[in-house]
Motif scaffolding. Structure first.
Motif, short mmCIF file in Angstrom:
data_model
loop_
_atom_site.label_atom_id
_atom_site.label_comp_id
_atom_site.label_asym_id
_atom_site.label_seq_id
_atom_site.Cartn_x
_atom_site.Cartn_y
_atom_site.Cartn_z
N UNK B 152 12.61 10.18 38.12
CA UNK B 152 12.71 9.81 39.62
C UNK B 152 13.61 11.65 40.48
N UNK B 153 15.05 11.93 39.30
CA UNK B 153 15.64 12.60 40.69
C UNK B 153 14.52 14.26 41.03
N UNK B 154 13.98 14.19 40.24
CA UNK B 154 12.84 15.35 40.20
C UNK B 154 11.64 15.56 41.96
N UNK B 155 11.08 13.96 41.21
CA UNK B 155 10.75 13.87 42.44
C UNK B 155 11.48 13.39 43.57
N UNK B 156 12.70 13.55 43.86
CA UNK B 156 13.06 13.17 45.18
C UNK B 156 13.90 14.39 45.63
#
Ligand SMILES: Nc1ncnc2c1ncn2[C@@H]1O[C@H](COP(=O)(O)OP(=O)(O)O)[C@@H](O)[C@H]1O
Ligand SMILES: [Mg+2]
Lengths: 216, 254
Positions: B152-156
């Motif tokens: 999720x952090x990577x996608x953000x």
């Protein structure tokens, strides 16, 4: 005691031989690494004739013995009037041969990079060149460290092949001494030299791999 | 005013006809969700819009600039590369698999393209990058590497990276499909915030709830054509087409 004296006596010529081996080793590395990298990239060029040529080149140099290539470059070229000194001929053969292996490693490394990396760079507006230099190659270098390390170890050992051109590298000096003095000691010393070199190479590559540990 | 206009797009992969006359116009500030079964051509269509794939037939125009149009023989002819490069710079793209650059820190991922492509000075690029990271709630991770972050952090980060180029249109291809369910919310939240700021967005998604709530318009694609489209809530709550109904009942049952 007797042995020890013999070792002392034989060491200087062996060190001379080792110097030749090391010179070949470093010259080959310094030239074949960049050349092989360029060739590996060229192998994947969209300009087909270039890619085909590189494929042919790699096939030629990986598909024939290095020993044959040494003989061919020295004696073969001589018959068509190109006379190289023995050592430069040896270096040339090694560089051409190792560049082919490096090229294959680099090619495989480039192809192992996820297509998503190219697409991400593409949609961000990077040119193909920028993508290659900033995104792809840095990741390729990390991946090819182990296989390149293997090739460098091979190079340490292959260096002995230049004896066929009657160049006095480490092993040839040892063999001459063995025949002359009827003792195996020079072979043992040679083995120690080779083991020392491969140990250094291994440690070096371990260190480089570790350097790249900061990302996955 | 429309931001992007695609007219009658055809695209084949060899013998496989993937897009069979798809048209879409997106207005400035509009959020369009594209839904539909797997293999219906949603990703391909989105990828055609920013020329990750080339089309065989049709017209694509972005903010009045023609990227591709049919030539006299009815086959697509692309504008020259420089022009296309400029057009593509107006579009940001977020992939299902993030595609962050693993060898670059989060901050470096964000400043790379602005510096290389737009020649923004490093200081300015970093300032903007940190603002964007703040916005997606990841300022603290600026110096981390992608592998140290959750999906999720990577996608953000990937969204922030796209935003760093100041796009006028943001395209998302199933941005939450590769994520564990508990991580989709944080990404959808960032996208919703973007929508509230009136970013023009085209989102391929299976998140029907998100589409219904955030999108102005929903496109339902099946088998390479748009089967139904309309106001998001209406299409999702009262689908008119049989296939849309079937698809929605399947997706919503899970
Ligand atoms: N690069 C490609 N080469 C060949 N076939 C492809 C390629 N990309 C997608 N396809 C095919 O095109 C069809 C539509 O794919 P896609 O656009 O990814 O669908 P969706 O995103 O709706 O699931 C599928 O049948 C897929 O297998
Ligand atoms: Mg898809």
């Amino acid at each position: 005691m007797e042995h020890f004296e013999y070792v002392l006596k034989i060491l200087p010529p062996m060190l001379e031989g080792w110097k030749v081996t090391l010179t070949l080793f470093f010259l080959t590395l310094v030239m074949s690494l960049p050349l092989g990298t360029v060739m590996g990239i060229a192998r994947l060029s969209h300009f087909k004739p270039l890619a085909w040529f590189m494929e042919f080149y790699v096939w030629l140099f990986r598909g024939t013995p290095l020993l044959l290539q040494l003989l061919f470059i020295y004696f073969g070229l001589m018959t068509v009037g190109i006379r190289l000194e023995r050592f430069p001929a040896a270096v040339l053969a090694f560089v051409l041969n190792y560049a082919a292996y490096i090229a294959e490693i680099i090619r495989a490394g480039i192809q192992s990079i996820d297509k998503g990396q190219y697409e991400a760079a593409d949609v961000l507006g990077l040119t193909r060149f920028q993508t290659m230099t900033n995104i792809i190659l840095p990741q390729v270098f990390k991946r090819v460290i182990p296989p390149i390390g293997n090739e460098v170890i091979n190079l340490v050992k292959d260096s002995a092949l230049i004896y066929v051109l009657a160049i006095s590298e480490l092993l040839r000096v040892a063999k001459t001494a063995v025949m002359r003095d009827e003792t195996f000691v020079p072979f043992i010393i040679a083995a120690v030299f080779y083991l020392f070199m491969t140990a250094i190479v291994q440690q070096f590559f371990k260190w480089v791999e570790h350097k790249f540990d900061y990302y996955r | 005013m429309y931001m992007i206009r695609a007219l009658d797009i055809y695209k084949n992969f060899g013998h496989l006809k993937v897009l069979k006359g798809v048209s879409l116009t997106v207005e400035k500030g509009e959020v369009v969700a594209i839904i539909g079964p797997s293999g219906s051509g949603k990703s391909t269509f989105l990828r055609c819009l920013n020329r990750l794939e080339t089309i065989d037939k049709g017209m694509i125009e972005v903010e009045g600039e023609i990227m591709v149009q049919n030539g006299p023989d009815g086959k697509a002819v692309y504008s020259d590369e420089n022009r296309i490069a400029l057009i593509r710079r107006k579009m940001g793209m977020v992939f299902q698999n993030f595609n962050l650059f693993p060898h670059k820190s989060v901050l470096e991922n964000l400043i790379l393209a602005p510096m290389l492509v737009n020649k923004v000075p490093r200081e300015e690029a970093e300032k903007k990058a940190l603002e964007l990271l703040e916005k997606v709630g990841l300022k603290k991770k600026a110096n981390n590497y992608p592998f140290e972050l959750s999906g999720g952090q990577q996608q953000r980060v990937a969204i922030a990276r796209a935003l760093a180029m100041n796009p006028d249109i943001m395209c998302f291809d199933e941005p939450t499909s590769a994520l564990d369910p508990e991580l989709t919310g944080e990404v959808l939240k960032v996208m919703k915030d973007l929508a509230l700021e009136h970013m023009t967005m085209i989102v391929v998604t299976h998140e029907i709830g998100f589409a219904r709530e955030v999108a102005n318009r929903v496109i339902f694609m099946d088998n390479g054509i748009i089967v139904e489209e309309g106001i998001a809530k209406e299409v999702i709550d009262n689908p008119k087409n049989e296939r849309t109904r079937e698809f929605l009942s399947k997706v919503l049952r899970i």
